[in-house]
Scaffold this active site. Structure first.
Site, PDB file in Angstrom:
ATOM      1  N   ASP A 316     -30.420 133.798  -3.579  1.00 29.25           N
ATOM      2  CA  ASP A 316     -29.570 133.355  -2.479  1.00 29.25           C
ATOM      3  C   ASP A 316     -29.431 134.451  -1.422  1.00 29.25           C
ATOM      4  OD1 ASP A 316     -29.043 130.814  -3.513  1.00 29.25           O
ATOM      5  OD2 ASP A 316     -27.417 131.579  -4.770  1.00 29.25           O
ATOM      6  N   ASP A 353     -31.155 127.055  -3.280  1.00 28.88           N
ATOM      7  CA  ASP A 353     -29.834 126.508  -2.998  1.00 28.88           C
ATOM      8  C   ASP A 353     -29.707 126.581  -1.473  1.00 28.88           C
ATOM      9  OD1 ASP A 353     -27.228 125.505  -3.512  1.00 28.88           O
ATOM     10  OD2 ASP A 353     -27.225 126.622  -5.402  1.00 28.88           O
TER      11      ASP A 353
HETATM   12  C1  LIG Z   1     -25.708 124.098  -9.698  1.00 25.58           C
HETATM   13  C2  LIG Z   1     -24.472 123.383  -9.470  1.00 25.58           C
HETATM   14  C3  LIG Z   1     -24.131 122.279 -10.262  1.00 25.58           C
HETATM   15  C4  LIG Z   1     -24.990 121.779 -11.403  1.00 25.58           C
HETATM   16  O1  LIG Z   1     -26.203 121.283 -10.946  1.00 25.58           O
HETATM   17  P1  LIG Z   1     -27.255 120.645 -11.952  1.00 25.58           P
HETATM   18  O2  LIG Z   1     -28.472 120.430 -11.137  1.00 25.58           O
HETATM   19  O3  LIG Z   1     -26.635 119.383 -12.455  1.00 25.58           O
HETATM   20  O4  LIG Z   1     -27.431 121.624 -13.062  1.00 25.58           O
HETATM   21  C5  LIG Z   1     -22.965 121.621  -9.965  1.00 25.58           C
HETATM   22  N1  LIG Z   1     -22.177 122.003  -8.947  1.00 25.58           N
HETATM   23  C6  LIG Z   1     -22.494 123.054  -8.168  1.00 25.58           C
HETATM   24  C7  LIG Z   1     -21.597 123.408  -7.049  1.00 25.58           C
HETATM   25  C8  LIG Z   1     -23.645 123.782  -8.407  1.00 25.58           C
HETATM   26  O5  LIG Z   1     -23.952 124.845  -7.643  1.00 25.58           O
END
Ligand SMILES: *Cc1c(COP(=O)(O)O)cnc(C)c1O
Ligand code: SF4
Length: 410
Positions: A316, A353
Site C-alpha cells: 500500500d 487495495d
Molecule cells: C480485506 C478486507 C476485508 C476482507 O476481504 P476478503 O476479500 O473477504 O478477505 C473486509 N473489509 C475490509 C475493510 C478489508 O480491507
C-alpha cells in the site's frame, strides 16, 4: 510474451529453493542464558521486545547509519518492537536480511513520496463507527486493538497501531457490536487491528462470544501475525478458546520462507489441529520476496504448515514505504512463476487495495491474449497458445464445436 524459462524457478539447479524450504529453529541467538521456560513464555517475549535505538545498537553490532537514524526517528511515527524470538531470525552479517528489512526501521521511513498517504486504503472514509470498517456489502473489519507482537515497517495501519497516541479501542467495542447487530447484512466479521491474539485468553473468549452471539454473523475471522512473530502465544489454552467459536478462520501474515521456522510450524499445526482453516497474506516487498524463487519456496512451505496462501498484496501507498515497495511488474513476474508451475492451492490472489478506498482489486498476468470475433485466444503457463470458441456476444457455441483441451487446427 513472458519467456517461461526466464524465471529461474524451473529446476532449482543451485539448490537455493531447497535451502529456503528447510525448517529450522530460530535458536536463542543472544538469549542463550535465558531460562527455557522464560523464552517459551509469550509474556516474557513481549516484555523483552527490542524497542529502543540503544537496544538495537547493542544487539545488532552491524546496525547501519540508515538504521540507527531510522530507530531514532521511528518513535514519532510507528513504534519499534521486535520479539527476541523474531529478532533471532535476523542474519546480523547481512544488511539486506529479509527478516531485518521487515522490522528494523530505516531513515527512508521519514521520506514521504507525493503519492503516499496516511490512510492509503481510505478506511476512515468507510468507518461508520470508530474502529469498524464497512467497505464490502456483507462483511466488516473490526479493529480490536492497536497492539502487535512486533511492528512491520510498511504497516498500512501505522496511523493506528503501536503509536504513542494509544487509541482506546476497548471504548468503541459497544458501538461496534451495536452496528453489527443493526446491520443484518453483515455475515462475516474480521477481527484485526493490531493483533487480537495478543489479548489474554479470557478477554479474547469474551470478544468472540459477543460477536458469535449476533444471530446473522455466520463467519468470524482473525487476522494475526502472532504465529510468525510470537509462536509461543499459540498455547493449548488459546486453541481451546478459538475452537469454541467455529466456524472461525485465521489469516496469518508471513512474507518470507525463513519466517516459517520449526516453532512457527508447530504453532500453525496447533491451530490447524483445532480445526481452524488457515490462510496467509503476504505483502510484496522489494528485496524480501519480490523474487519468483523465494516466493515459490514460501508458498510451498506454507502448504507444509497447512496454510493456504490467500492474498499477495501490492504494498500500500503508506507514508515512508517507497524503499520497500516492489513494482507491479515484479509482482506479475512472481505470479507468472507460480500459476501452473506449482500446486494450485499454493497460488495466492495478487491484489492492489485501490488507493482511497476502492477495496481489493485482483490483478494477474493476462492469460487472455485477445477476444475477437468468435474466439478467445489464450496462453498457458508454458506460453503455448490456445483458442476457445465463443461468440462475441457471449452466447456459447453448440457443444459440438467447443474445444476446451486442445488447440484448434490452424
Ligand atoms: C480485506 C478486507 C476485508 C476482507 O476481504 P476478503 O476479500 O473477504 O478477505 C473486509 N473489509 C475490509 C475493510 C478489508 O480491507
Ligand atoms: S502485524 Fe499487521 S497490523 Fe501489525 S504492524 Fe504488521 S502489518 Fe501492521
Amino acid at each position: 510474451m513472458a519467456n517461461p524459462d526466464s524465471h529461474g524457478v524451473g529446476e532449482d539447479e543451485d539448490g537455493r529453493g531447497a535451502a529456503l524450504k528447510q525448517f529450522v529453529s530460530a535458536g536463542r541467538g543472544r538469549w542463550g542464558d535465558v531460562p527455557e521456560a522464560s523464552w517459551n513464555d509469550w509474556r516474557w517475549q513481549l516484555r523483552n521486545r527490542i524497542s529502543t535505538p540503544d537496544q538495537l545498537a547493542r544487539l545488532l553490532p552491524t546496525l547501519t547509519p540508515e538504521e540507527a537514524a531510522g530507530a531514532r526517528l521511528a518513535q514519532r511515527r510507528l513504534a519499534v518492537g521486535i520479539t527476541p524470538y523474531f529478532f533471532s531470525l535476523i542474519d546480523p552479517a547481512d544488511p539486506w536480511c529479509p527478516i531485518r528489512r521487515q522490522v528494523v526501521p530505516r531513515v527512508e521511513e521519514t521520506h514521504t513520496a507525493p503519492w503516499e498517504m496516511r490512510d492509503p486504503c481510505g478506511e476512515e472514509a468507510h468507518s461508520p463507527v470508530p474502529g469498524l470498517v464497512h467497505r464490502y456489502p456483507d462483511r466488516v473489519l473490526l479493529l480490536a486493538t492497536d497492539r502487535c507482537a512486533a511492528y512491520c515497517r510498511y504497516c498500512t495501519r501505522s496511523r493506528l497501531v503501536g503509536s504513542a497516541a494509544a487509541h482506546n479501542f476497548q471504548a468503541h467495542l459497544t458501538a461496534q457490536l451495536d452496528y453489527i447487530r443493526q446491520h443484518t447484512e453483515v455475515r462475516d466479521v474480521l477481527l484485526s487491528g493490531g493483533d487480537p491474539l495478543l489479548f489474554a485468553d479470557r478477554k479474547l473468549d469474551r470478544l468472540l462470544a459477543a460477536v458469535r452471539a449476533i444471530r446473522h454473523v455466520e463467519l468470524v475471522r482473525i487476522g494475526t501475525r502472532v504465529p510468525i512473530f510470537l509462536p509461543q502465544r499459540v498455547t493449548p489454552g488459546l486453541c481451546a478458546v478459538l475452537k469454541r467459536h467455529h466456524p472461525l478462520f485465521v489469516s496469518i501474515h508471513s512474507n518470507h520462507p525463513r519466517e516459517l521456522t520449526l516453532e512457527a510450524r508447530a504453532a500453525l499445526e496447533r491451530l490447524a489441529d483445532a480445526g481452524i482453516p488457515l490462510g496467509n497474506q503476504s505483502v510484496l516487498l522489494r528485496g524480501v520476496n519480490d523474487d519468483p524463487e523465494v516466493m515459490k519456496a514460501h508458498v510451498q512451505k506454507l502448504l507444509m504448515c497447512r496454510v493456504r496462501p490467500y492474498y499477495l498484496y501490492q504494498c500500500d501507498l503508506i507514508h515512508g514505504s517507497a524503499h520497500l515497495r516492489a513494482s507491479v511488474r515484479r509482482g506479475l513476474e512472481v505470479m507468472e512463476a507460480l500459476r501452473g508451475h506449482t500446486t494450485g492451492y499454493a497460488v495466492p490472489t495478487y491484489v492492489i487495495d485501490a488507493p482511497g478506498g476502492g477495496g481489493k482489486v485482483p490483478i494477474g498476468p493476462d492469460y487472455v491474449l485477445s477476444r475477437n470475433g468468435d474466439r478467445l485466444v489464450l496462453r498457458n503457463h508454458e506460453g503455448r497458445v490456445f483458442e476457445y470458441p465463443e461468440a462475441s456476444d457471449g452466447t456459447p457455441l453448440p457443444a459440438a464445436s467447443r474445444c476446451i483441451h486442445e488447440p484448434l487446427p490452424a
